[in-house]
Design a protein around this motif. Sequence first.
Motif, PDB file in Angstrom:
ATOM      1  N   SER A 598       0.854  -1.206   0.239  1.00  0.00           N
ATOM      2  CA  SER A 598      -0.031  -0.133  -0.063  1.00  0.00           C
ATOM      3  C   SER A 598       0.848   1.338  -0.045  1.00  0.00           C
ATOM      4  N   LYS A 600       1.597   5.353   1.301  1.00  0.00           N
ATOM      5  CA  LYS A 600       0.989   6.211   2.336  1.00  0.00           C
ATOM      6  C   LYS A 600       1.861   7.521   1.909  1.00  0.00           C
ATOM      7  N   ASP A 602       0.744   9.884  -0.569  1.00  0.00           N
ATOM      8  CA  ASP A 602       0.599  10.338  -1.874  1.00  0.00           C
ATOM      9  C   ASP A 602      -0.177  11.531  -1.796  1.00  0.00           C
ATOM     10  N   THR A 603       0.527  12.455  -1.659  1.00  0.00           N
ATOM     11  CA  THR A 603      -0.126  13.733  -1.318  1.00  0.00           C
ATOM     12  C   THR A 603      -1.240  14.391  -2.614  1.00  0.00           C
ATOM     13  N   ASN A 605      -2.223  12.409  -4.950  1.00  0.00           N
ATOM     14  CA  ASN A 605      -3.038  11.211  -5.544  1.00  0.00           C
ATOM     15  C   ASN A 605      -2.524  10.935  -6.854  1.00  0.00           C
ATOM     16  N   TRP A 606      -1.191  10.786  -7.105  1.00  0.00           N
ATOM     17  CA  TRP A 606      -0.693  10.672  -8.413  1.00  0.00           C
ATOM     18  C   TRP A 606      -0.486   8.987  -8.675  1.00  0.00           C
ATOM     19  N   ARG A 608      -0.721   4.532  -7.989  1.00  0.00           N
ATOM     20  CA  ARG A 608      -1.455   3.374  -7.784  1.00  0.00           C
ATOM     21  C   ARG A 608      -0.368   2.226  -7.548  1.00  0.00           C
ATOM     22  N   SER A 618       1.283   5.295 -12.557  1.00  0.00           N
ATOM     23  CA  SER A 618       0.604   6.934 -12.421  1.00  0.00           C
ATOM     24  C   SER A 618      -0.979   6.559 -12.778  1.00  0.00           C
ATOM     25  N   LYS A 619      -1.456   7.507 -11.975  1.00  0.00           N
ATOM     26  CA  LYS A 619      -2.979   7.121 -12.061  1.00  0.00           C
ATOM     27  C   LYS A 619      -3.559   8.564 -12.276  1.00  0.00           C
ATOM     28  N   ALA A 620      -2.888   9.686 -12.535  1.00  0.00           N
ATOM     29  CA  ALA A 620      -3.313  11.096 -12.622  1.00  0.00           C
ATOM     30  C   ALA A 620      -2.243  11.761 -13.440  1.00  0.00           C
ATOM     31  N   VAL A 632       7.058   9.282  -1.692  1.00  0.00           N
ATOM     32  CA  VAL A 632       5.899   8.402  -1.072  1.00  0.00           C
ATOM     33  C   VAL A 632       6.346   7.139  -0.228  1.00  0.00           C
TER      34      VAL A 632
END
Length: 832
Positions: A598, A600, A602-603, A605-606, A608, A618-620, A632
């Motif tokens: 997991s 922690k 990920d300010t 939210n970039w 996954r 990358s998710k963003a 991260v």
Amino acid sequence: MIKMSKLKDFLILLYCMQAVVSQKTGPFTSLTIHVQEAAPAAEIYKFDKQNQRSAKFVLEGEKDGIIEMEPYSGKLITTGPLNWEMRQIYVLKAKTLDSNELLVEGPHSITIIVDDINNNVPFFNQSKYNAEVREQARPDIPFIRVFATDKDDPATPNAQLVYQITQQIPDPARIMFFQINNVTGEISTTSAGTQNIKFGDKPYELFLEVSDRTERPFSDTTKVFITINENLWKAPSPITIEENSKSSHPYNITKVTWNDQNVVYELHQRDKLLRFPFTIDKSGNIYVTEPLDREEHDQYIFYALARNNNGISVSRPLKIEVNVKDINDNPPVCPAAETIFEVQEKEAIGSAIGMLMATDMDEHGQSNSVLRYTLVEQLPQIPTKNVFLISKHKGEIQLAIDGLNMQLDKQYRLKVEVSDEGEPSLSATCLVTINVIDINDHIPIFESFDYGIVTLPEDIPLETLVKEIQATDNDQWGTGSSHINYNIVHGDPYKMFRIDTNPVNNRGYIKVVAPLDYETFREHDLVIDARNPEPLFSGISYNDSSTTYLKIRVTDVDERPAFTNSIFQAQVPENITIGTFLIKINASDPEGKDIRFSLKGDTFNWLRIDEVTGEIFSKAILDREQANTYPVEVIVAEKHNSAKSSSVYFHLYLNDVNDNYPQLAKNYFNDFAFCYPLRRPESFVFSGKDADDVQRPMSLKFILGENTEKDWTIQYLNATSATLTMKHSNFQVGDINVPVIIKDNGRPQLESNVFVPVRICSCINTNMCDIIPVEEPWHPSVGMALGILFGTLAVIGIIIAVVFISINKKKKKAKKTTGVAHHAAETVTLTT
């Protein structure tokens, strides 16, 4: 009701009417007129009489016989070309007189501004220049300045000069060794020149050109002859100073000299010593201030600098090396107040007893530190005075006779003189005690052949005592023949255990000294030997009695999952597509249990992470301008026991991509405001910016937009700024938005169309605009609004009055008609 759109148009019209009339005819009033120099004789303005009594016009002031006003037509004329170099402005008075020569109108102020044209060629103040520069001169430091002048208006591009070097002779490498500041005319060396020009080179010849900044510039040329002088700023050769010098201090040891006068010399340490025994005077002489000690510092490295009177360094630092020469000022030092050795009785002649290791603080490898050993005394002298020998340079003590007898004496005391080879030679006397001990004819014997099994958890703390063991030896107690050393000879390849010996009772203590690991070694079968420091007597040997065994079993402990690396990192462009694979985080559980990953911290939210494989995607959309380094924390835990977890940091580094369009550095509204009428074409500097990679700023290019060439020029100033210059001064009152294209040098190249706002405004009493409009200039001021309001109300009032009068008239007429009808009715009634 008047619509707002109509009101807006009306206000714009009123605002524009404030501008000075630009046509060549108009009412007789004060006026400012621009006339271009060198223009042929012509009518420049025609005034209309405002009063019928005016019979003729009169022009007064310094007209230089070239400006006239026709008395009856009111035409203002030039009788010949004006010359800006002779006069830049004419301030005249004009009035009208009646037929009796009495004043009717005026006097009005007539200001004629002569606009300069580019009709003068710039010229150097010398046909040739001679200059000198020293080899290795620092680049960018001017050594000569050339001057050129232009008689045109210095406030216009006509007289704004640009210098350049057109040719360098010789030019063997086709690299310019010299450069010129294109504005100031200062000449300096380039970096290549600093490295290549040498004392003794033939003089260099530079061809210079100066030109103005107009579209069709005039130019002039000259030459500069440059002689290369020797560089005086050189590091001196290494200096050697004998330690503990008896000379009077301070005394001069070397000197440095800068190429010019008026500098201040400084010394800077390399090693930041608490006591720095060197100084430098204003002439560059370097002094040692006190005796040096080679044993404290055998070498000093420091640097000499030259600064100008403003404290700015004018030189590269010079390395100063001072070596301290050793003198023989340190006697040999014994290893201890008393050195003790042991020797078994009956040992053979030539047996080595021990090594006496004296030291000398003087320089290693020199005669001052080379030692020689001499045995000067032996007590007792039994059975002979030469029982021992000592090697002259090694200090090794040996038996000189065959076998000693404890019955004769159990101890010998020796005096050994240790001297060096220096001049003068220094020496010391070392005391050596040699104890004669019983022969080592007994071996250590373990009290237990096998110490069984010990069970330990794999997470046992280091230095934990595992087991105590014991062996005994029947040789003379307190000697090397009876002391026991324990050694693990098998079963511990990674040195995870250690055995310490208690010298009082020879008891051994087995301890854990490295982490145990159930998954790697579940059992340790230790084989332990017991040995004496002294060799066994001839014919005696160790056997199984001096060996024992111990089995250590390691039990499993539920350990936390572990990562393969202490940190993970990846580097990608900021414009990668969503879903791009970045890295695989590798971890495992020592017991082989299933784990889950997991994230922690990920300010933005970039990211996954695949909880099973540890793969990060990358998710963003990533943005380097938000964070160029994105740390991260990655958590790995047992699937069925999340309390058993570990963490590691993943650092994502983003490479900049050219994804930000360049723009103006600020809002320039009201920054560039000029008073009407303009006395000359103005210029000003504006800047751009680019949000991409602030650590490596881009170079911007500025280009004028469409349909601006007749009014404006733009000139590159530096990587982020440009200069906008008016081509003429015939701008009217109002706001001007100058279109400019800003391009960056990224890949792909991006460009923006921007507008640089310029305001031409009325300045009646000051050099500043009388009224600074707000950013929406069509909004009325308070005065304008009140004027319009009152005017509107007046119109409405007039309309109402007209309507009211019309209604009144209609009422009166109707009343008359009604009265006649009523009278007839009454008559009829009475008759009836």
